[in-house]
Write an enzyme that holds these catalytic residues in place. Structure first.
Site, PDB file in Angstrom:
ATOM      1  N   ASN A 242       0.829  -1.194   0.000  1.00 36.02           N
ATOM      2  CA  ASN A 242       0.000   0.000   0.000  1.00 36.02           C
ATOM      3  C   ASN A 242       0.868   1.250   0.000  1.00 36.02           C
ATOM      4  O   ASN A 242       1.953   1.275   0.563  1.00 36.02           O
ATOM      5  CB  ASN A 242      -0.949  -0.005   1.203  1.00 36.02           C
ATOM      6  CG  ASN A 242      -0.367   0.701   2.417  1.00 36.02           C
ATOM      7  OD1 ASN A 242      -0.430   1.930   2.521  1.00 36.02           O
ATOM      8  ND2 ASN A 242       0.214  -0.073   3.336  1.00 36.02           N
ATOM      9  N   ARG A 243       0.350   2.260  -0.640  1.00 38.11           N
ATOM     10  CA  ARG A 243       0.919   3.602  -0.545  1.00 38.11           C
ATOM     11  C   ARG A 243      -0.241   4.587  -0.365  1.00 38.11           C
ATOM     12  O   ARG A 243      -0.398   5.565  -1.086  1.00 38.11           O
ATOM     13  CB  ARG A 243       1.778   3.949  -1.765  1.00 38.11           C
ATOM     14  CG  ARG A 243       1.139   3.716  -3.126  1.00 38.11           C
ATOM     15  CD  ARG A 243       2.036   4.267  -4.237  1.00 38.11           C
ATOM     16  NE  ARG A 243       1.507   3.976  -5.549  1.00 38.11           N
ATOM     17  CZ  ARG A 243       1.808   2.898  -6.266  1.00 38.11           C
ATOM     18  NH1 ARG A 243       2.664   2.003  -5.792  1.00 38.11           N
ATOM     19  NH2 ARG A 243       1.278   2.694  -7.458  1.00 38.11           N
TER      20      ARG A 243
ATOM     21  N   PHE B 189      -1.799   7.951   4.382  1.00 38.09           N
ATOM     22  CA  PHE B 189      -2.552   8.506   5.516  1.00 38.09           C
ATOM     23  C   PHE B 189      -3.800   9.263   5.053  1.00 38.09           C
ATOM     24  O   PHE B 189      -4.093  10.374   5.506  1.00 38.09           O
ATOM     25  CB  PHE B 189      -1.684   9.446   6.355  1.00 38.09           C
ATOM     26  CG  PHE B 189      -0.599   8.793   7.158  1.00 38.09           C
ATOM     27  CD1 PHE B 189      -0.545   7.415   7.321  1.00 38.09           C
ATOM     28  CD2 PHE B 189       0.377   9.568   7.768  1.00 38.09           C
ATOM     29  CE1 PHE B 189       0.476   6.824   8.069  1.00 38.09           C
ATOM     30  CE2 PHE B 189       1.395   8.985   8.524  1.00 38.09           C
ATOM     31  CZ  PHE B 189       1.442   7.618   8.673  1.00 38.09           C
TER      32      PHE B 189
ATOM     33  N   ASN C  18      -4.068   5.860  16.498  1.00 39.52           N
ATOM     34  CA  ASN C  18      -2.750   5.949  15.878  1.00 39.52           C
ATOM     35  C   ASN C  18      -2.648   7.296  15.167  1.00 39.52           C
ATOM     36  O   ASN C  18      -3.490   7.625  14.321  1.00 39.52           O
ATOM     37  CB  ASN C  18      -2.607   4.786  14.893  1.00 39.52           C
ATOM     38  CG  ASN C  18      -1.252   4.686  14.239  1.00 39.52           C
ATOM     39  OD1 ASN C  18      -0.798   5.619  13.594  1.00 39.52           O
ATOM     40  ND2 ASN C  18      -0.617   3.530  14.372  1.00 39.52           N
TER      41      ASN C  18
ATOM     42  N   ASN D 255       2.945   7.182  15.258  1.00 40.57           N
ATOM     43  CA  ASN D 255       3.407   6.471  14.065  1.00 40.57           C
ATOM     44  C   ASN D 255       4.483   7.299  13.373  1.00 40.57           C
ATOM     45  O   ASN D 255       4.192   8.367  12.820  1.00 40.57           O
ATOM     46  CB  ASN D 255       2.222   6.225  13.121  1.00 40.57           C
ATOM     47  CG  ASN D 255       2.586   5.375  11.916  1.00 40.57           C
ATOM     48  OD1 ASN D 255       3.758   5.086  11.675  1.00 40.57           O
ATOM     49  ND2 ASN D 255       1.587   4.979  11.149  1.00 40.57           N
TER      50      ASN D 255
ATOM     51  N   SER E 123       5.618   4.753   8.844  1.00 41.77           N
ATOM     52  CA  SER E 123       5.045   4.473   7.533  1.00 41.77           C
ATOM     53  C   SER E 123       6.000   4.951   6.441  1.00 41.77           C
ATOM     54  O   SER E 123       6.567   6.040   6.549  1.00 41.77           O
ATOM     55  CB  SER E 123       3.700   5.180   7.367  1.00 41.77           C
ATOM     56  OG  SER E 123       3.265   5.106   6.020  1.00 41.77           O
TER      57      SER E 123
ATOM     58  N   ASN F 277       5.077   5.849   3.508  1.00 42.09           N
ATOM     59  CA  ASN F 277       4.296   6.525   2.472  1.00 42.09           C
ATOM     60  C   ASN F 277       4.094   8.016   2.684  1.00 42.09           C
ATOM     61  O   ASN F 277       3.402   8.660   1.908  1.00 42.09           O
ATOM     62  CB  ASN F 277       2.930   5.833   2.349  1.00 42.09           C
ATOM     63  CG  ASN F 277       3.063   4.379   1.938  1.00 42.09           C
ATOM     64  OD1 ASN F 277       3.856   4.061   1.057  1.00 42.09           O
ATOM     65  ND2 ASN F 277       2.326   3.507   2.578  1.00 42.09           N
ATOM     66  N   THR F 278       4.671   8.571   3.745  1.00 47.41           N
ATOM     67  CA  THR F 278       4.675  10.018   3.958  1.00 47.41           C
ATOM     68  C   THR F 278       6.113  10.488   3.911  1.00 47.41           C
ATOM     69  O   THR F 278       6.931  10.045   4.727  1.00 47.41           O
ATOM     70  CB  THR F 278       4.046  10.389   5.319  1.00 47.41           C
ATOM     71  OG1 THR F 278       2.658  10.014   5.304  1.00 47.41           O
ATOM     72  CG2 THR F 278       4.159  11.879   5.588  1.00 47.41           C
TER      73      THR F 278
ATOM     74  N   LYS G 197       5.341   3.333  17.237  1.00 48.33           N
ATOM     75  CA  LYS G 197       5.337   2.246  16.256  1.00 48.33           C
ATOM     76  C   LYS G 197       6.551   2.381  15.352  1.00 48.33           C
ATOM     77  O   LYS G 197       6.779   3.446  14.769  1.00 48.33           O
ATOM     78  CB  LYS G 197       4.051   2.282  15.428  1.00 48.33           C
ATOM     79  CG  LYS G 197       3.887   1.083  14.484  1.00 48.33           C
ATOM     80  CD  LYS G 197       2.495   1.046  13.886  1.00 48.33           C
ATOM     81  CE  LYS G 197       2.289  -0.209  13.046  1.00 48.33           C
ATOM     82  NZ  LYS G 197       0.910  -0.309  12.533  1.00 48.33           N
TER      83      LYS G 197
ATOM     84  N   ASN H 263       5.786  -1.936  11.605  1.00 49.16           N
ATOM     85  CA  ASN H 263       5.004  -1.397  10.500  1.00 49.16           C
ATOM     86  C   ASN H 263       5.340  -2.167   9.220  1.00 49.16           C
ATOM     87  O   ASN H 263       5.982  -3.216   9.262  1.00 49.16           O
ATOM     88  CB  ASN H 263       5.311   0.102  10.339  1.00 49.16           C
ATOM     89  CG  ASN H 263       4.122   0.896   9.824  1.00 49.16           C
ATOM     90  OD1 ASN H 263       3.392   0.440   8.946  1.00 49.16           O
ATOM     91  ND2 ASN H 263       3.928   2.095  10.354  1.00 49.16           N
TER      92      ASN H 263
ATOM     93  N   GLY I  55       2.841 -10.203   9.644  1.00 48.39           N
ATOM     94  CA  GLY I  55       2.928 -11.594   9.213  1.00 48.39           C
ATOM     95  C   GLY I  55       2.220 -12.585  10.112  1.00 48.39           C
ATOM     96  O   GLY I  55       2.442 -13.798   9.991  1.00 48.39           O
TER      97      GLY I  55
END
Length: 364
Positions: A116-117, A120, A147, A180, A183, A185-186, A222, A251, A305
């Site tokens: 995923n991208r 947020f 979160n 968080n 991630s 993606n930011t 996280k 993450n 996982g």
């Protein structure tokens, strides 16, 4: 039944559209008087031996839904109906934002994984705080974690103020808070994991949460699976130094090693965080390292996982006080939590433990 439905319907749909459709039906079922209780009776059987206390919270079991599924706190009760022992919403940012352009969610079915991208995408801390404030909480209402992350347009130098804004709005409605900083993606977010930057951020969030509430709201951070071992140790040391309540590990990863999916397919998808089965080994490694470093002085939440009761059981034995899942839920469907709970109860009794707390860290 669900696997047939997945292969015939959901697998052929855009993953994000499939998510919205499935989530709509979950929320609808939870809104029908009596149906929510009936579904919970079937899908969320409770085993007294799995009851646990972590972060000062009384939980019916150790298994929660990780952040990312319910970004806007719109389906908490429906998710509890399916058997999740607690629900972590978000990631929530200081300001509303649409996230990255679509498509931005992809399945790697061969690997039982997702990429995923999303970026947020959420309605912002003010609107989500208002929604949480309006919730009517009853005996079936789950523990809710919140979160929080950085708004994309906010410069890294202003990140602390952005997190503080969300904390001030949300702390009073959260059973626990998660910062968080992991991630992928930011842009620039993972830079906040550096201890020199993370220390003032966590200190400010802790102070803001204390000022916003009359009680102690547990605070966790996280981290990413891609941190070097010495950086994992540094974050653990910082968490102990600052008196944090816990760490969530881990993450999504930017790694792509060992995938079964065709390389051309993975390259075509491009950037994004990988979640699901491929994270299993590294997530467990990070957990074991954190347990050794912290010596049980922090609550450790293991995610990454976890697909089966055996996976969850191994995390508990390795030192996880709580566990979370997400990607396996997409592949396993609504009966997943029922199977995991029954499997955990069976393993607890098989190995001679009277309670879940006795098993935590038994193999550490």
């Amino acid at each position: 039944m669900y696997k047939i439905l997945f292969n015939l319907v959901f697998r052929k749909m855009d993953p994000e559209k499939a998510h919205h459709l499935a989530f709509f039906w979950i929320r609808l079922a939870a809104s029908v008087p009596g149906l929510r209780q009936l579904v919970a009776l079937v899908l969320a059987p409770r085993d007294a031996a799995l009851r646990t206390n972590a972060l000062g919270l009384d939980l019916p079991g150790p298994f929660g839904l990780g952040a990312g599924f319910d970004k806007n706190a719109i389906g908490i009760d429906g998710l509890a109906m399916l058997g999740f022992d607690y629900v972590e919403i978000g990631t929530v940012t200081g300001e509303p934002q649409p996230g990255n352009p679509q498509p931005r969610l992809f399945r790697l079915v061969e690997d039982r994984a997702l990429i995923n991208r999303m970026g947020f995408n959420n309605q912002g801390s003010a609107r989500i705080a208002a929604r949480l404030a309006q919730r009517q909480r009853g005996s079936l209402s789950p523990v809710v974690g919140v979160n929080i992350g950085k708004t994309k347009v906010v410069e890294e130098a202003d990140a602390v103020a952005d997190y503080v804004k969300s904390t001030e709005r949300l702390a009073g409605h959260a059973d626990y808070l998660v910062v968080n900083v992991s991630s992928p993606n930011t842009p620039g977010l993972r830079n906040l994991q550096a201890v020199s930057v993370l220390r003032p951020l966590l200190t400010a969030v802790r102070a803001a949460a204390d000022a916003a509430t009359a009680h102690h709201v547990p605070l966790l951070v996280k981290i990413a699976p891609d941190l070097a071992d010495e950086d994992v140790d540094a974050v653990a040391d910082l968490a102990l130094e600052l008196g944090l309540d816990g760490i969530i590990a881990t993450n999504t990863t930017i790694g792509r090693e060992g995938l079964l999916a065709p390389a051309a397919r993975v390259e075509e998808i491009g950037m994004g965080g990988l979640s699901g089965a491929p994270l299993k080994d590294r997530s467990l490694e990070v957990l074991k390292r954190l347990r050794k470093r912290t010596e049980g002085r922090l609550v450790l939440v293991s995610v990454g996982g976890i697909e089966t009761a055996e996976d969850a059981w191994q995390r508990i034995l390795a030192g996880a006080d709580l566990v979370q899942g997400y990607s396996a839920f997409i592949y396993e469907g609504p009966f997943w939590m029922r199977r995991v709970h029954k499997g955990l109860g069976a393993r607890l009794r098989r190995d001679g433990y009277r309670s879940l707390s006795e098993a935590v860290g038994a193999n550490a």
